[in-house]
Design an enzyme around this catalytic site. Structure first.
Site, PDB file in Angstrom:
ATOM      1  N   GLU A 281     122.060 -34.899  12.171  1.00 19.43           N
ATOM      2  CA  GLU A 281     121.256 -35.747  11.290  1.00 19.43           C
ATOM      3  C   GLU A 281     121.465 -37.233  11.598  1.00 19.43           C
ATOM      4  OE1 GLU A 281     120.106 -34.181   7.247  1.00 19.43           O
ATOM      5  OE2 GLU A 281     121.452 -35.799   6.675  1.00 19.43           O
ATOM      6  N   GLU A 284     119.594 -37.873  14.613  1.00 16.48           N
ATOM      7  CA  GLU A 284     118.155 -37.858  14.315  1.00 16.48           C
ATOM      8  C   GLU A 284     117.754 -39.197  13.707  1.00 16.48           C
ATOM      9  OE1 GLU A 284     117.063 -35.029  11.312  1.00 16.48           O
ATOM     10  OE2 GLU A 284     114.917 -35.204  11.713  1.00 16.48           O
ATOM     11  N   CYS A 301     119.739 -31.039   3.037  1.00 14.48           N
ATOM     12  CA  CYS A 301     120.782 -30.044   2.741  1.00 14.48           C
ATOM     13  C   CYS A 301     120.484 -29.228   1.495  1.00 14.48           C
ATOM     14  CB  CYS A 301     122.126 -30.720   2.529  1.00 14.48           C
ATOM     15  SG  CYS A 301     122.605 -31.738   3.895  1.00 14.48           S
ATOM     16  N   SER A 321     114.405 -34.699   7.237  1.00 15.49           N
ATOM     17  CA  SER A 321     115.188 -34.390   8.421  1.00 15.49           C
ATOM     18  C   SER A 321     114.865 -32.949   8.801  1.00 15.49           C
ATOM     19  CB  SER A 321     116.673 -34.515   8.090  1.00 15.49           C
ATOM     20  OG  SER A 321     117.427 -33.841   9.069  1.00 15.49           O
ATOM     21  N   LYS A 360     120.137 -21.593  -2.746  1.00 13.58           N
ATOM     22  CA  LYS A 360     120.549 -21.088  -1.433  1.00 13.58           C
ATOM     23  C   LYS A 360     120.146 -19.623  -1.252  1.00 13.58           C
ATOM     24  CE  LYS A 360     122.572 -24.747   0.231  1.00 13.58           C
ATOM     25  NZ  LYS A 360     122.072 -25.380   1.465  1.00 13.58           N
ATOM     26  N   GLU A 363     116.777 -20.007  -0.030  1.00 11.06           N
ATOM     27  CA  GLU A 363     116.755 -20.613   1.302  1.00 11.06           C
ATOM     28  C   GLU A 363     116.992 -19.564   2.393  1.00 11.06           C
ATOM     29  OE1 GLU A 363     120.038 -23.227   2.371  1.00 11.06           O
ATOM     30  OE2 GLU A 363     118.629 -24.646   3.249  1.00 11.06           O
ATOM     31  N   GLU A 368     111.255 -19.474   7.986  1.00  8.46           N
ATOM     32  CA  GLU A 368     111.602 -20.381   9.082  1.00  8.46           C
ATOM     33  C   GLU A 368     113.011 -20.135   9.616  1.00  8.46           C
ATOM     34  OE1 GLU A 368     110.753 -21.391   6.062  1.00  8.46           O
ATOM     35  OE2 GLU A 368     108.784 -22.331   6.238  1.00  8.46           O
ATOM     36  N   CYS A 501     126.112 -31.205  -5.440  1.00  9.27           N
ATOM     37  CA  CYS A 501     126.485 -29.783  -5.441  1.00  9.27           C
ATOM     38  C   CYS A 501     127.557 -29.439  -6.472  1.00  9.27           C
ATOM     39  CB  CYS A 501     126.971 -29.375  -4.059  1.00  9.27           C
ATOM     40  SG  CYS A 501     125.724 -29.646  -2.790  1.00  9.27           S
TER      41      CYS A 501
END
Lengths: 569, 404
Positions: A281, A284, A301, A321, A360, A363, A368, A501
């Site tokens: 990242e 990037e 994230c 990102s 999560k 996710e 993808e 988190c």
């Protein structure tokens, strides 16, 4: 302002609610629909108090003190009224043999049980009435059990006031009043971000995560499978709470020991892949910065945040990102690099994550990046598994993570708190750009529980403007400001949950401001106690690039560690 | 004394109706209008009985660019139909009252919120509003007075709780019909957060009538604490059900039943619900009470909305208790716990009692505890009064076993 509370005189210098005034006198008034993070709502009426001269009781959460007011917090009338209301609540809470306290998701953290105790309910004289509503199991992350719902509106208000997502609502009237989603479509079929903040807010067991515990037990007991586990940074500072530990107690190494006792073949750390995320990242960011790429860059994230953006601000998708989250990067690396190293076929490897997060779970099934991670346990689920296995967590001998995917830096640890990803990225970006060593690793301006934080960091003569937002309501605010051109940033960190988190929807309950602050403090303690505090100095990461990935943003990296997004509006 | 409602306006055309109350008001100025209403002793006829002049004065005294007047025509109390009578027979007077209320409070915008089931009333009022605009009784610079007032009709979607003023305001704003937390009171922060006066149909009609006279005959009618007259809608076991106008203090409830409504239909009187189903019942022995706010209060009951339901002795009181408790169970807005859960549970308990034919002492204890809690802690008047009738029935008929 002079106010009498239970015949004692108190003086207050500003206007406040009776509830707050009474609290400062160290008297506790029971509440149920009240929550410190939400606007007072005045619906449960359990906080009602008697005020001299008033015909009826007044709810203390929405009634302000006035000069000369005489308040009785526990008079006969108040006690009797509260007791009856509580009886009625219990009767409508759907407790029968199948839905009882022993099997409830909130069996250890039930708020109405606590309140009933405070009020002193000793019997329920009214017969139980069921609302007959069925479970909502449409979501990959969150289950609703409406029979346990007491319609306190806290989930609805949290979703709206704090998260600005508004997927829950109240339908119907009177006895048929119930909490539901748009057109009763179910949590999985509306714009839910799966953040799980509704679960944290729910005083009953009407909301909980989709459990993966059984599937993990099955995997562990399957001799044919090689089961590895990764633990997110925020789990280590919260799991102790489920075993009577103080919030913020760091239990990393006991947790590692516990995971081995459960039977995982290897115990690894999501912090490893957090370092990897920073490598990708930060580079990037540098690339976009140098090549006039799309800025500001948004972090990726938090899967709740990602889905929020896909639903509500698809025009900003190019700002995200392309880095996968640390959870997904871990799975991708484990099932290729690590599996190759051990010579285990990918199909035999099972990757389990322990996350402070309910999103999560969603996710991991995104098309993808499907297959990177097999199961996701919340902090609460892991605690349940420990308990089931008879593991006395806080008395275990400390053990270290396995290598190499268990090696990490302090920069990775602070991913657990709001601002942490930004700080970690800045530590690396600064040193990569300038080639100089950072004198002070602590970027205090992006720390703390505040909803929106800003900083300007001078890197090599350039002022890099960054912002940090936690909670989706704040994310919306920042996006709106960017949209209107009121703010210009280069890099923004977004986290779906208040506090980041550590305040995730999968964390121990209660997650209130006090616990958040303590968990946050612990996160920074973990960071400062580590010998390596910068992602690019993580030796295991260096080896990974040397042996496998080449360099950040390489073709291999792109194949394994980067992803794409979809507009969902 | 003359009755004021039952003799005027019926069938008059707009040319014939003189709007003399409004014209007088516009001539006098808001403060004098308020003084006159205060002097008349008019109290809100929706059920709460709050002095109208004081309400108007409060809103008048608030400096604010936007204020609202709302006519609460969401009449839904079972047994109450006097608002409908006024809307369909004296619509001019009702509308005139709304405009006067707007003038007196400094509001330029009004709403009339009519119960959705009152199709005929809606038709009449709608047509009349259009006509009043044509004749410049509504709109800009009303009757060349410099005062402008716009009025909009809102049709209720069918929730009894919208008779509660804060629920009604939510409903106009397009929200769910649920009560708001008070304070702030609507007079300070009502519709769209602006000062708002909410008046009942009958109150406004009476105000228009009061403003018609140079002197103040209204204050000479009735008693010291119950001035003027009241429309009573009588239904149930009487020979001549209907709407009657009663001067306060001139008749007892017994006389109202016998002299106006033609007496009890049936063997003998069982009990009377004097003011709609939020009020406590009066037994046959108790109906010799003069019809005033104060006398009924002394008897532990209330004038309420004036919806008097007469029940003959042959009827099963438990059936009435069941109907009433089912009604409140269905109609609570469901926002506050005591009202939602209390009414739900009471309805179940009363249903059990009805099936059995008599209550147990345990059930009576629970009913009275729930009533105590709900009336102490509910969020609005609906909840507070929702169990009055049920408990009074059991209080007075507990030992009476009913044949099933």
């Amino acid at each position: 302002m002079k106010v009498k509370i239970n015949n004692r005189e108190y003086e207050f210098d500003k206007e406040m609610s009776i509830l707050d005034a009474v609290k400062s006198a160290h008297i506790k008034i029971p509440t149920l629909c009240y929550s410190e993070k939400l606007e007072p709502f005045g619906s449960c009426r359990l906080c009602s108090v008697e005020i001299k001269g008033e015909r009826t009781l007044k709810p203390s959460c929405v009634t302000k003190i006035t000069d000369g007011m005489e308040i009785y917090t526990h008079s006969d009338r108040v006690r009797k009224t509260r007791k009856t209301i509580m009886e009625l609540i219990i009767a409508s809470h759907g407790i029968d043999c199948n839905l009882n306290c022993l099997t409830c998701s909130k069996s250890g953290s039930c708020e109405i049980k606590e309140v009933a105790e405070e009020i002193g309910v000793t019997e329920v004289r009214v017969p139980p009435i069921s609302n007959g509503l069925s479970k909502d199991e449409s979501s990959y992350s969150i289950v609703r059990e409406p029979q346990k719902c007491i319609v306190c509106n806290r989930c609805v208000r949290k979703c709206s006031e704090v998260q600005s997502v508004n997927i829950l609502t109240i339908a119907n009237r009177g006895p048929d009043t119930y909490v539901t989603t748009f057109m009763d479509k179910g949590m999985g079929n509306v714009d839910c971000t799966n953040c799980g903040q509704c679960i944290l807010e729910c005083p009953t067991g009407a909301l909980h995560e989709v459990y993966h515990m059984e599937r993990v037990w099955d995997a562990i007991s399957d001799e044919d499978k090689f089961v590895i586990v990764q633990t997110a940074p925020a789990v280590r500072v919260a799991i102790a709470e489920e075993f009577g530990g103080e919030p913020g107690k760091i239990a990393t190494k006991q947790m590692v020991a516990g995971l081995r006792l459960l039977g995982f073949d290897k115990v690894f750390d999501t912090n490893f892949s957090a370092d990897l995320t920073i490598m990708e990242e930060a580079n990037e960011f540098l690339e976009r910065f140098k090549d006039n790429g799309k800025l500001p860059l948004f972090t990726s994230c938090s899967p709740g945040w990602i889905k929020f953006l896909e639903h509500n601000y698809p025009e900003f998708i190019d700002n995200l990102s392309t880095c996968k989250s640390p959870q997904q990067m871990f799975g991708a690396v484990a099932k290729t690099y690590y599996a190759n190293k051990l010579g285990i076929p990918r199909e035999k490897m099972v990757v389990v994550s322990v996350m402070p997060c309910t999103a999560k779970k969603y996710e991991r099934v995104r098309p993808e990046m499907k297959g990177d991670v097999d199961y996701v346990l919340t902090t609460r689920e892991l605690a349940k598994m420990f308990k089931l296995a008879g593991i006395d967590l806080l008395n275990l001998q400390e053990e270290e993570y396995d290598e190499p995917l268990g090696i990490s830096s302090g920069a990775a640890a602070i991913f657990g708190a709001t601002g942490g990803v930004m700080e970690a990225a800045l530590r690396t970006a600064y040193e990569v750009i300038t080639g100089k060593e950072l004198e002070n690793l602590n970027f205090e301006s992006v720390r703390g529980i505040e909803g929106i934080k800003e900083a300007t960091v001078a890197i090599d003569g350039i002022n890099v403007k960054v912002a940090v937002a936690n909670g989706l309501g704040n994310a919306r605010r920042v996006l709106e400001m960017i949209k209107k051109g009121e703010k210009e940033y280069h890099f923004v960190e977004f986290m779906a949950c208040p506090g980041g988190c550590i305040g995730g929807g999968g964390q121990p309950i209660p997650t209130n401001n006090e616990t958040l602050n303590k968990r946050m403090q612990a996160i920074y303690e973990v960071d400062s106690s580590l010998p390596i505090r910068k992602s690019h100095e993580n030796p295991a990461i260096k080896v990974l690039y040397e042996e496998f990935l080449g360099e950040p943003l390489s073709e291999k990296s792109h194949e394994l560690l980067h992803t794409s997004y979809v507009a969902r509006s | 004394m003359e009755k004021i409602f039952l003799k005027t306006d019926l069938g008059k055309s707009i040319e014939e109706y003189e709007f003399s109350g409004l014209k007088n008001a516009l001539r006098m100025g808001p403060q004098n209008v308020i003084n006159k209403i205060k002097e008349s002793g008019l109290r809100g006829r929706g059920g709460a009985g709050f002095p109208t002049g004081i309400k108007w004065e409060t809103v008048y005294s608030i400096k604010n660019d936007t204020k609202f007047v709302i006519c609460n025509a969401d009449e839904g109390e079972p047994g109450t139909f006097k608002d409908r009578f006024l809307l369909e027979n004296l619509p001019f007077k009702v509308l005139e009252g709304i405009i006067i209320s707007g003038y007196a409070t400094g509001s330029n915008y009004g709403y009339i919120y009519i119960r959705g089931e009152y199709v005929e009333s809606i038709k009449i009022i709608k047509r009349l509003i259009e006509k009043l605009y044509e004749k410049n009784v509504l709109g800009k610079n009303i009757l060349d007075s410099g005062f402008s007032f716009d009025l909009k009709l809102v049709r209720g979607a069918g929730a009894y709780v919208c008779g509660d003023e804060t629920s009604l305001i939510n409903s106009i704003e397009g929200d769910r019909g649920k009560s708001r937390i008070k304070p702030p009171l609507p007079v300070f922060e009502g519709l769209y957060g602006q000062p708002t006066v909410v008046n009942n149909v009958e109150t406004l009609a009476a105000a228009a009538e009061i403003m018609k006279y140079d002197n103040n005959p209204y204050k000479e009618m009735g008693t010291e604490r119950s001035r003027g007259t009241k429309l009573v809608s009588i239904s149930g076991d009487v020979k001549k059900p209907g709407v009657y106008e009663v001067e306060f203090g001139s008749l007892t409830i017994k006389e109202i039943i016998n002299d106006l409504a033609g007496g009890v239909q049936g063997e003998k009187l069982g009990f009377v619900i004097p003011g709609g189903i939020s009020t406590e019942v009066l037994t046959e022995e108790e109906v010799n009470v003069s019809y005033t706010y104060e006398n009924l209060q002394e008897m532990g009951s209330n004038i309420g909305s004036g919806g008097m339901i007469v029940v003959s002795a042959e009827r099963n009181y438990l059936e009435i208790a069941k109907n009433v408790s089912d009604f409140f169970r269905d109609e609570t807005c469901g926002t506050c716990f005591p009202c939602r859960e209390g009414n739900k549970n009471i309805s179940k308990i009363v249903s059990d009692i009805y099936k059995r034919g008599y209550p147990t002492s345990k059930e009576i204890e629970i009913i009275s505890d729930i009533k105590y809690a709900v009336s102490s802690a509910a969020r609005c008047g609906f909840g507070e009064s929702s169990l009055n009738l049920i408990l009074s029935l059991f209080d007075k008929f507990y030992n009476k076993k009913v044949k099933v």
